[in-house]
Design an enzyme around this catalytic site. Structure first.
Site, mmCIF file in Angstrom:
data_model
loop_
_atom_site.group_PDB
_atom_site.id
_atom_site.type_symbol
_atom_site.label_atom_id
_atom_site.label_comp_id
_atom_site.label_asym_id
_atom_site.label_seq_id
_atom_site.Cartn_x
_atom_site.Cartn_y
_atom_site.Cartn_z
ATOM 1 N N HIS A 164 23.373 -46.939 -25.521
ATOM 2 C CA HIS A 164 22.378 -47.892 -25.012
ATOM 3 C C HIS A 164 21.069 -47.749 -25.773
ATOM 4 O O HIS A 164 20.470 -48.731 -26.216
ATOM 5 C CB HIS A 164 22.156 -47.654 -23.519
ATOM 6 C CG HIS A 164 20.922 -48.317 -22.972
ATOM 7 N ND1 HIS A 164 19.640 -47.823 -23.190
ATOM 8 C CD2 HIS A 164 20.750 -49.435 -22.228
ATOM 9 C CE1 HIS A 164 18.757 -48.605 -22.613
ATOM 10 N NE2 HIS A 164 19.408 -49.594 -22.011
ATOM 11 N N ASN A 165 20.606 -46.516 -25.925
ATOM 12 C CA ASN A 165 19.329 -46.298 -26.605
ATOM 13 C C ASN A 165 19.413 -46.674 -28.083
ATOM 14 O O ASN A 165 18.436 -47.149 -28.663
ATOM 15 C CB ASN A 165 18.893 -44.841 -26.449
ATOM 16 C CG ASN A 165 18.353 -44.556 -25.059
ATOM 17 O OD1 ASN A 165 18.632 -45.285 -24.115
ATOM 18 N ND2 ASN A 165 17.590 -43.495 -24.926
#
Length: 464
Positions: free
Chosen positions: A186-187
């Site tokens: 996600h990051n």
């Protein structure tokens, strides 16, 4: 009296916000911070929620305040502080008590802790959304034993963000460090999404000489269409903001040196171990590293001159280029998750991951609804092959190619958007050029190769 439903250690920005979220949803929460005054101040400032916040000034008091079997969320810095906190808690807890690491942990550390036969239960939990998400509803990605997740999920689903259909954005991802792995990807996508937006912003600012307010209007317009997302929304807001000290556009007074906490770098490193190409994310990490070399960049500019020249591109072309870049980036991210699922035996639920990201987290966007649907129909197929996204790419790729070519011709760097295009061109090439590499490897190292006609001649005719 053991009145708290759950405990929380670490009352920094994220921990404080998460504790208030828990209390607001009706769950009494016991809190502890190693600096007792921080705990007292937090309780005093909790306002109408103070009755559901139980301040404690020792770990013993914290444990005593929680109903057994206990669950305690750690909101402390990743790495050794987590190990030290577990070590300090362990003698005070029973074997069925649960410790939840909700920080930005490296998933390898979470795997290690999960396999270490700790004297207590342990979950790793990725939390996305920043301070506002933690306070009002984050996206939550759990990893560890499913029974432990199920035990605590009523609280976690209550505090999580809710998608438009009312579904909580909180899901168990798999065993061990699965939750923290998904949070890392996600990051990485977050890094790439921000970088691509910044690249388009740079074209509008430097290539098209658009003022910040006009750029704000463009982002605001795009947020009403296919690019609707949190990051496009806030890009419009920051472009519109003015410096309170001088009245200039706020963007024009901010130093162009981007920080990072390392999760994007972890994603890029792990992708190499998985042999899962994510060039858009890798380019975004590279771009942040280069941004930090401010003095060196100025020195090189003085030697070679400022490269960017005017580069006029129609706004709808820029929009479609960004749509293509976003699809390609997410396709790479989900392919990496799929590779990890196979390697680690996690059975990571790709459609559920897309759904968990629909609200609360930084990369939330309207596209994730369609991604969840596409991954539900064919979870083993690359996202760009899903009919809905293949059609969008056919429409938007010419714009991406035009933007990359024109920007490169005039000296505007577009590392993430360009890498997305290069990845696509390689992926759609049925016969590439690795045959030359295999021949070279066999020539100097007798590594062998496969033949197109299937003949069993593992080496070429180039001699020893």
């Amino acid at each position: 009296m053991a009145d708290a439903e759950i405990g929380l250690i670490g009352l920094g920005t994220m921990g404080s916000a998460l504790a208030l979220n828990i209390a607001e949803k009706g769950f009494p929460v016991a809190v502890f911070n190693r600096t007792a005054q921080v705990t007292r101040d937090f309780h005093r400032e909790s306002g109408e929620l103070a009755s559901r916040v139980i301040p404690t000034e020792s770990l013993e008091d914290l444990v005593a305040a929680i109903k057994p079997p206990r669950a305690i969320i750690l909101m402390v810095p990743a790495g050794d502080p987590v190990d030290q906190q577990i070590k300090a808690l362990a003698p005070l807890l029973a074997p069925e008590d649960l410790v939840i690491d909700a920080g930005n942990a490296n998933f390898h550390d979470t795997n290690r802790r999960a396999n270490a036969k700790l004297p207590v239960r342990f979950l790793g939990m990725g939390v996305s959304g920043g301070e506002d998400g933690a306070r009002h509803g984050p996206s939550i990605m759990g990893g560890g034993n499913r029974a432990d997740w199920d035990r605590i999920s009523p609280i976690l689903t209550a505090i999580a963000a809710k998608a438009e259909d009312g579904t909580p954005c909180a899901t168990w991802m798999g065993e061990q460090g699965a939750g923290h792995f998904v949070k890392a990807v996600h990051n990485g996508i977050e890094y790439a999404d921000m970088q691509m937006i910044a690249e388009i912003y740079g074209l509008m600012r430097d290539g098209m000489s658009l003022p910040a307010l006009r750029i704000a209007e463009i982002f605001e317009g795009w947020n009403e269409g296919p690019l609707q997302s949190y990051l496009i929304e806030i890009s419009g807001k920051v472009a519109r903001a003015s410096d309170p000290h001088g009245g200039q556009p706020m963007l024009d007074v901010i130093l162009d040196r981007a920080g990072q906490k390392g999760t994007g770098r972890w994603t890029a490193i792990e992708a190499q171990h998985l042999a899962a190409p994510i060039p858009v994310i890798e380019a975004a990490v590279m771009a942040r590293n280069i941004s930090a070399r401010l003095d060196e960049r100025k020195e090189i500019q003085d030697r070679f001159g400022p490269a960017p020249q005017p580069c006029i591109i129609e706004e709808p072309i820029l929009e479609r280029a960004l749509i293509a870049g976003k699809i390609l980036c997410y396709a790479q991210g989900f392919a990496m998750i799929s590779a990890a699922s196979e390697k680690f035996g996690w059975s990571l639920p790709l459609p559920e991951i897309a759904r968990v990201w629909r609200a609360g987290c930084i990369i939330r966007s309207s596209m994730l609804n369609d991604m969840a649907e596409a991954l539900t129909e064919h979870p083993d197929r690359n996202l760009i092959m899903a009919p809905a996204f293949a059609t969008r790419l056919e429409d938007s790729l010419p714009a991406l190619r035009q933007v990359v070519v024109e920007a490169t011709r005039q000296g505007h760097p577009l590392p993430a958007l360009a890498q997305g295009l290069i990845w696509f061109d390689m992926m759609r090439t049925g016969r590439g050029t690795a045959n030359m590499i295999q021949a070279q490897r066999d020539f100097f190292g007798a590594h062998g190769f496969e033949r197109l006609d299937g003949r069993n001649e593992p080496h070429g005719p180039w001699g020893s």
